[in-house]
Write a protein that holds these residues in place. Structure first.
Motif, short mmCIF file in Angstrom:
data_model
loop_
_atom_site.label_atom_id
_atom_site.label_comp_id
_atom_site.label_asym_id
_atom_site.label_seq_id
_atom_site.Cartn_x
_atom_site.Cartn_y
_atom_site.Cartn_z
N LYS A 1 0.83 -1.20 0.00
CA LYS A 1 0.00 0.00 0.00
C LYS A 1 0.86 1.25 0.00
CE LYS A 1 -3.99 -2.19 0.41
NZ LYS A 1 -5.01 -2.17 -0.67
N VAL A 2 0.38 2.30 -0.67
CA VAL A 2 1.02 3.61 -0.65
C VAL A 2 -0.04 4.63 -0.23
CG1 VAL A 2 2.20 5.40 -1.98
CG2 VAL A 2 2.64 2.98 -2.47
N TYR A 3 0.30 5.44 0.78
CA TYR A 3 -0.61 6.46 1.27
C TYR A 3 0.08 7.82 1.20
CZ TYR A 3 -3.12 2.50 3.32
OH TYR A 3 -3.79 1.32 3.51
N VAL A 4 -0.70 8.88 0.96
CA VAL A 4 -0.16 10.23 0.91
C VAL A 4 -0.98 11.12 1.85
CG1 VAL A 4 -1.62 10.88 -1.07
CG2 VAL A 4 0.49 12.16 -0.59
N THR A 5 -0.29 12.04 2.52
CA THR A 5 -0.96 13.03 3.36
C THR A 5 -0.45 14.42 2.99
OG1 THR A 5 -1.41 13.76 5.64
CG2 THR A 5 0.78 12.84 5.20
N THR A 6 -1.33 15.40 3.07
CA THR A 6 -0.93 16.79 2.86
C THR A 6 -1.27 17.64 4.08
OG1 THR A 6 -3.03 17.21 1.72
CG2 THR A 6 -1.11 16.67 0.35
N ASN A 7 -1.55 16.97 5.21
CA ASN A 7 -1.89 17.70 6.44
C ASN A 7 -1.32 17.00 7.68
OD1 ASN A 7 -3.57 15.46 6.63
ND2 ASN A 7 -5.43 16.60 6.07
N SER A 8 -0.08 16.54 7.55
CA SER A 8 0.65 15.91 8.67
C SER A 8 -0.08 14.72 9.26
CB SER A 8 0.97 16.94 9.76
OG SER A 8 1.88 17.90 9.30
N GLY A 9 -0.75 13.95 8.41
CA GLY A 9 -1.33 12.70 8.84
C GLY A 9 -2.75 12.77 9.36
N ARG A 10 -3.37 13.96 9.37
CA ARG A 10 -4.76 14.02 9.82
C ARG A 10 -5.65 13.20 8.90
NH1 ARG A 10 -3.34 19.36 10.91
NH2 ARG A 10 -4.31 20.14 9.00
#
Length: 295
Positions: free
Chosen positions: A157-166
């Motif tokens: 799996k690949v996950y992306v965040t643009t809000n520090s993991g919220r």
């Protein structure tokens, strides 16, 4: 490394049997050719990775916790974390410390991975966010943006965040029917992914994971692999050093480089890299192709 020439590191003093006597914070001003001690760690503490924004200001971690200094290691303050640190990174003035949180103990469980986020100088996290997969590889690409590369069972799996993991968004990737053995991100758009279960294959994306291109069959599993800031130079140890100067399309073995126990390669810029072998020296390249041993 903070620049191509200035960096900080951790140096242990041990007995012949390997027992730690004391750990020191050290600094180089000449790209690793020489080092000087700037600070001493508390007794019994030997950090294994660092995140500094200057030679004076930064954090260190070991498996039990984190410390902060703003005077090059002359004094240290304990940092509150929500679990046992797994890694640490800093972009701008934001620090990420992924941790393993276990309700009882690592042996008893249940355990989960959190992302603790700090403003530089803070001793407590500004936020603590859950990560959708346990102990993934993290790659912070900006103050609040980054990727988590993980493998649960046989489904990568690949996950992306643009809000520090919220919040995290799952991305389609070529390892979904295999296993992710390594991953890194140069920016929010340029990614590298090592897929295992059989020969390890390197894939890359230049559009944030919307599409992927098969680069090559990798000479190693990608664990501990490093990439320069342009995405053209890649390095990995298996157990000798291999390098690529064309974005991973082809690989060439580098003769004469000894494998260090950590397997880590530190990079700065497009083609500068360092590999530390305790008791032997530091291997360094400043052009991505030729390596020197610094005693």
């Amino acid at each position: 490394m903070l620049t191509a020439r200035v960096g900080v590191g951790v140096a242990p003093i041990t007995t012949y049997s390997g027992r730690l006597i004391r750990g020191y914070l050290v600094r180089t001003n000449d790209a690793g050719a020489s080092w000087r001690i700037t600070g001493v760690f508390p007794n019994g503490i030997y950090p294994w990775t660092t995140a500094f924004i200057s030679p004076e200001v930064g954090y260190v971690i070991d498996s039990t916790g984190a410390l902060f200094t703003d005077d090059a290691g002359r004094t240290w303050s304990k940092v509150l974390t929500s679990g046992g640190p797994l890694s640490i990174s800093v972009k701008g003035r934001v620090v990420w410390i992924p941790v393993e949180y276990c309700k009882h103990s690592a042996m008893q469980g249940p355990c989960s991975t959190h992302l603790d986020t700090y403003q530089v100088g803070a001793l407590a996290p500004k936020s603590v966010a859950s990560v959708p997969q346990e102990q993934p590889f993290f790659s912070q690409v900006g103050p609040v943006a980054g990727y988590a590369f993980g493998s649960g069972g046989i489904s990568g799996k690949v996950y992306v965040t643009t809000n520090s993991g919220r919040t995290w968004r799952s991305m389609a990737n070529p390892c979904e029917s295999g296993q992710i053995t390594g991953g890194s991100a140069v920016s929010l758009t340029r990614l590298f992914l090592y897929c295992g279960l059989g020969p390890t294959v390197l894939y890359s994306s230049s559009d944030g994971g919307a599409t992927w291109q098969r680069r090559s069959e990798s000479p190693g599993d990608g664990l501990g692999a490093a990439v320069g800031s342009s995405g053209e130079f890649l390095w990995q140890l298996n157990p000798g050093l291999w390098e690529s100067g064309d974005g991973g399309r082809s690989w060439t073995p580098v003769s004469g480089v000894t494998y260090g126990p950590s397997g880590d390669i530190v990079t700065y810029g497009a083609h500068e890299a360092w590999h530390v072998v305790p008791g032997h020296g530091i291997y360094r390249t400043l052009n991505g192709t030729s390596w020197d041993l610094l005693k």
